[in-house]
Design a protein around this motif. Structure first.
Motif, mmCIF file in Angstrom:
data_model
loop_
_atom_site.group_PDB
_atom_site.id
_atom_site.type_symbol
_atom_site.label_atom_id
_atom_site.label_comp_id
_atom_site.label_asym_id
_atom_site.label_seq_id
_atom_site.Cartn_x
_atom_site.Cartn_y
_atom_site.Cartn_z
ATOM 1 N N THR A 42 0.788 -1.307 -0.122
ATOM 2 C CA THR A 42 0.005 0.092 0.067
ATOM 3 C C THR A 42 0.949 1.300 -0.010
ATOM 4 O O THR A 42 0.690 2.194 -0.752
ATOM 5 C CB THR A 42 -0.943 0.123 1.379
ATOM 6 O OG1 THR A 42 -1.452 -1.299 1.332
ATOM 7 C CG2 THR A 42 -1.707 1.290 1.239
ATOM 8 N N ILE A 43 1.854 1.247 0.726
ATOM 9 C CA ILE A 43 2.905 2.396 0.803
ATOM 10 C C ILE A 43 3.482 2.596 -0.562
ATOM 11 O O ILE A 43 3.641 3.694 -1.099
ATOM 12 C CB ILE A 43 3.797 2.439 1.988
ATOM 13 C CG1 ILE A 43 3.059 2.571 3.299
ATOM 14 C CG2 ILE A 43 4.893 3.315 1.807
ATOM 15 C CD1 ILE A 43 4.159 2.343 4.547
ATOM 16 N N GLY A 44 3.979 1.371 -1.034
ATOM 17 C CA GLY A 44 4.697 1.632 -2.267
ATOM 18 C C GLY A 44 3.682 2.116 -3.396
ATOM 19 O O GLY A 44 4.128 2.818 -4.202
ATOM 20 N N PHE A 45 2.470 1.608 -3.567
ATOM 21 C CA PHE A 45 1.422 1.875 -4.576
ATOM 22 C C PHE A 45 1.168 3.323 -4.452
ATOM 23 O O PHE A 45 1.107 4.247 -5.268
ATOM 24 C CB PHE A 45 0.390 1.098 -4.377
ATOM 25 C CG PHE A 45 -1.035 1.672 -5.398
ATOM 26 C CD1 PHE A 45 -0.765 1.532 -6.591
ATOM 27 C CD2 PHE A 45 -1.875 2.550 -4.838
ATOM 28 C CE1 PHE A 45 -1.839 1.790 -7.634
ATOM 29 C CE2 PHE A 45 -2.918 2.962 -5.880
ATOM 30 C CZ PHE A 45 -2.855 2.731 -7.039
ATOM 31 N N SER A 46 0.980 3.870 -3.167
ATOM 32 C CA SER A 46 0.823 5.521 -2.680
ATOM 33 C C SER A 46 1.848 6.446 -3.419
ATOM 34 O O SER A 46 1.681 7.571 -3.811
ATOM 35 C CB SER A 46 0.475 5.705 -1.442
ATOM 36 O OG SER A 46 1.466 5.568 -0.567
ATOM 37 N N HIS A 52 3.439 9.734 -9.972
ATOM 38 C CA HIS A 52 2.870 9.564 -11.328
ATOM 39 C C HIS A 52 1.859 10.714 -11.597
ATOM 40 O O HIS A 52 1.821 11.211 -12.719
ATOM 41 C CB HIS A 52 2.187 8.212 -11.532
ATOM 42 C CG HIS A 52 1.662 7.914 -12.945
ATOM 43 N ND1 HIS A 52 2.514 7.726 -13.917
ATOM 44 C CD2 HIS A 52 0.476 7.937 -13.347
ATOM 45 C CE1 HIS A 52 1.871 7.611 -15.056
ATOM 46 N NE2 HIS A 52 0.721 7.694 -14.867
ATOM 47 N N TYR A 53 0.749 10.918 -10.705
ATOM 48 C CA TYR A 53 0.013 12.019 -10.861
ATOM 49 C C TYR A 53 0.169 13.390 -10.302
ATOM 50 O O TYR A 53 -0.388 14.343 -10.767
ATOM 51 C CB TYR A 53 -1.380 11.532 -10.289
ATOM 52 C CG TYR A 53 -1.957 10.354 -11.187
ATOM 53 C CD1 TYR A 53 -2.596 10.798 -12.466
ATOM 54 C CD2 TYR A 53 -2.043 9.011 -10.929
ATOM 55 C CE1 TYR A 53 -3.231 9.629 -13.314
ATOM 56 C CE2 TYR A 53 -2.340 8.119 -11.598
ATOM 57 C CZ TYR A 53 -2.835 8.315 -12.907
ATOM 58 O OH TYR A 53 -3.409 7.241 -13.627
#
Length: 194
Positions: A42-46, A52-53
């Motif tokens: 979850t931390i990596g995705f965030s 990215h955005y």
């Protein structure tokens, strides 16, 4: 008797850490591996999502860049539609443009302010003389028709007529009304066009 009951009570306290807060001792109970892994994913995705955005400059994924991109796409689509409409619309002769302009002049009730013959009245100026308030060219007249003069009471027609229709009305005014001699024309206003 179960085997656990035979254990020495001291053995149950082997996992107690050395932290002692007001007589309260903390046991070492680590989270299960799957929860720890889920937390790290979850931390990596965030972090990926934020970079990215919203992240590095120049990636053009922020809201302002996305808006500018969508506006540019919309304007390109509109230009393409306009070009297609123009290509499909036959070129009219000057006489046909004047006839179309006269129909539009009547249809849009221009005579309410400028008179049936363009002679002008208490609201609109005389369109039959050679004196103009807002310029003499076809483009000037088209601009006045399209954008109106709200302070003078003239409605903008750009949302009611196409650019071609506005051109037809301007051609009708400049080629058919200017120079005509209607009854009771309003006094000249603006500068004389030569």
């Amino acid at each position: 008797m179960s085997q656990d009951n035979n254990k020495d009570p001291k053995d149950f306290h082997d996992d107690i850490e050395s932290h002692d807060y007001d007589g309260i001792k903390e046991q070492n109970n680590p989270a299960p591996f799957w929860i720890t892994l889920l937390f790290l994913v979850t931390i990596g995705f965030s972090l990926f999502y934020v970079v990215h955005y919203f992240g590095y400059p120049g990636n053009e994924r922020d809201q302002a860049s996305e808006y500018a991109k969508s506006v540019a796409e919309f304007e390109a689509e509109q230009a393409k539609l306009k070009a297609a409409n123009k290509a499909n619309m036959p070129e009219l002769s000057e006489a046909e443009m004047i006839a179309q302009g006269k129909e539009l002049y009547v249809k849009n009730a221009c005579m309410a302010c400028h008179g049936a013959s363009g002679e002008g009245n208490t609201i609109g100026p005389n369109l039959t003389d050679n004196h103009w308030i807002n310029g003499c060219s076809v483009e000037d007249v088209m601009g006045v028709i399209a954008n109106g003069r709200p302070t003078k009471g003239m409605t903008p027609y750009k949302s009611m007529m196409t650019e071609e229709e506005i051109k037809y009305v301007a051609v009708y005014i400049l080629n058919d009304l200017v120079g005509s001699s209607p009854a009771n024309p309003k006094d000249p206003q603006g500068e004389e066009c030569k």
